[in-house]
Design an enzyme around this catalytic site. Sequence first.
Site, PDB file in Angstrom:
ATOM      1  N   CYS A  16       0.829  -1.214   0.000  1.00 57.21           N
ATOM      2  CA  CYS A  16       0.000   0.000   0.000  1.00 57.21           C
ATOM      3  C   CYS A  16       0.859   1.258   0.000  1.00 57.21           C
ATOM      4  O   CYS A  16       1.420   1.615  -1.035  1.00 57.21           O
ATOM      5  CB  CYS A  16      -0.988  -0.045   1.163  1.00 57.21           C
ATOM      6  SG  CYS A  16      -2.309   1.166   1.027  1.00 57.21           S
ATOM      7  N   ARG A  42      -2.601   7.721  -5.740  1.00 54.93           N
ATOM      8  CA  ARG A  42      -2.924   7.527  -4.319  1.00 54.93           C
ATOM      9  C   ARG A  42      -4.432   7.586  -4.083  1.00 54.93           C
ATOM     10  O   ARG A  42      -5.150   8.267  -4.820  1.00 54.93           O
ATOM     11  CB  ARG A  42      -2.244   8.615  -3.482  1.00 54.93           C
ATOM     12  CG  ARG A  42      -0.735   8.548  -3.520  1.00 54.93           C
ATOM     13  CD  ARG A  42      -0.151   9.527  -2.528  1.00 54.93           C
ATOM     14  NE  ARG A  42      -0.756   9.314  -1.228  1.00 54.93           N
ATOM     15  CZ  ARG A  42      -0.878  10.246  -0.293  1.00 54.93           C
ATOM     16  NH1 ARG A  42      -0.440  11.450  -0.502  1.00 54.93           N
ATOM     17  NH2 ARG A  42      -1.425   9.955   0.860  1.00 54.93           N
ATOM     18  N   HIS A  89      -3.106  -5.346   1.741  1.00 53.76           N
ATOM     19  CA  HIS A  89      -2.388  -5.569   3.005  1.00 53.76           C
ATOM     20  C   HIS A  89      -2.393  -7.035   3.433  1.00 53.76           C
ATOM     21  O   HIS A  89      -3.195  -7.412   4.299  1.00 53.76           O
ATOM     22  CB  HIS A  89      -3.038  -4.759   4.126  1.00 53.76           C
ATOM     23  CG  HIS A  89      -2.923  -3.284   3.962  1.00 53.76           C
ATOM     24  ND1 HIS A  89      -1.773  -2.595   4.245  1.00 53.76           N
ATOM     25  CD2 HIS A  89      -3.811  -2.366   3.546  1.00 53.76           C
ATOM     26  CE1 HIS A  89      -1.957  -1.310   4.011  1.00 53.76           C
ATOM     27  NE2 HIS A  89      -3.188  -1.135   3.580  1.00 53.76           N
ATOM     28  N   GLU A 130      -0.494  -8.295   5.430  1.00 50.89           N
ATOM     29  CA  GLU A 130      -0.124  -8.310   6.855  1.00 50.89           C
ATOM     30  C   GLU A 130      -1.338  -8.167   7.778  1.00 50.89           C
ATOM     31  O   GLU A 130      -1.217  -8.383   8.981  1.00 50.89           O
ATOM     32  CB  GLU A 130       0.927  -7.226   7.145  1.00 50.89           C
ATOM     33  CG  GLU A 130       0.414  -5.789   7.248  1.00 50.89           C
ATOM     34  CD  GLU A 130       0.225  -5.076   5.903  1.00 50.89           C
ATOM     35  OE1 GLU A 130       0.217  -5.763   4.859  1.00 50.89           O
ATOM     36  OE2 GLU A 130       0.074  -3.837   5.913  1.00 50.89           O
TER      37      GLU A 130
END
Lengths: 293, 176
Positions: free
Chosen positions: B78, B96, B158, B160
Amino acid sequence: MAVKKNTPTLKKGLAQMLKGGVIMDVVDAKQAKIAEDAGAVAVMALERVPSDIRRDGGVARMSDPKMITEIMATVTIPVMAKVRIGHFVEAQILESLGVDYIDESEVLTPADEQYHVDKSQFKAPFVCGARNLGEALRRIDEGAAMIRTKGEAGTGNVVEAVRHMRSINEDIEALKGMKEAGLKKYAKEERVPLALVKETRDLGRLKVVNFAAGGIATPADAGLMMQLGCDGIFVGSGIFKSSDPTAMAKAIVEATLNYDDPAMLARCSAGLGKAMESLEIETLETRYSERGW
Amino acid sequence: MKIGILNIQGSVAEHLEALRKLDVEVVLVKKPEDLRGLEGLILPGGESTTIGKLMDFAGLKKELKQRVKRGMAVWGTCAGAILMSQLGLINIEVERNAYGGQQESFETEVDFDGIKIPAIFIRAPKILQMGEDCEVLAKYDDDIVAVREEKMLVTTFHPELTDNLSVHRYFLEVAG
């Protein structure tokens, strides 16, 4: 493939992306730009910073949507805005503006003496203040995706934020030593689900991101709160009520990053001019931290 | 194997937890000297403007580029993907917050290098263009959401934030 929006994972996830950062109160687009340039991870859009709300008295409400949308158009970092405790219509309005986070805040005058906003009903994520673990868990149970200490906003006095952070930490430590009966009693007394209490005990921390707020005025204050174990910092009046907001903003951002490095903290603290005007807690007419429950 | 995580701001703890499960040595990187001896570096999710500025303050960018020249692998999630594009580490152009604000954030599944994995997009960027040497590893509808160029890897989502370690494992292979 199925696509889901506004899930608890996503609401909580944005706060996870803010960890280690500083969220700054701003009252207009110009201040928002200064905050972003200094390295803020998000801005809190509000009409008056807490120290001015304190000085002016009267009812403090949600800010003008025009001001909030101007700030949203100015910066690329997330924009948060405040609603009064229990004022779910102010929350509906902010949600319709597309703000990234809603702060159900004791700094504004509470609108409901019985109920906080049912945050689980909203698409937008919420952050809420807490003084202790019970309060934090009640807010999480209502759907808050992020917690902050209440501290005592607008005072430039960090003592209450320290008290609240320590209290949350100590309460979690105490859970670890409790047996089933103790956990049940705690859940009942605090009016929160037992499962949430156990989850918190197992994690050894709140299940959502926990920032420090309320009275942080210097780089050293930010370092103190970070060393006490918070995930990041809210600075309200501390930036734009100081004598050199640009320098103070950058210094607090750097101090939050280097919170465990005293030499770096010394460098961040040097030559900043005057911090905001501050207040003793005992002399306050209204303690914002006592609003909400 | 020694893997670093840029420890400025954002989803550092989440990446750390994932790497711990994979039995690698992990270094949290705050200063240029922390990059020494790393085979790979993860740039976590967070706010790209903030992380970029603080990398400047810490003097990290120059050293990072040099380490990449000497063969260090880098994976950006990201915000990390945006930074890698800005630093010229990978030949992609990104936009973005391309899907809009937080209320447009979404969860779905994507096929990553042939494996179906959960994908969490939070105020995510879009990859608008990429160079000839870039390989698409995952797509969401028509959007490219994971790209590899030699030892450089980006995901606009993501991994994670999930329990699925596929992309972390993939990165360790890239770095190894």
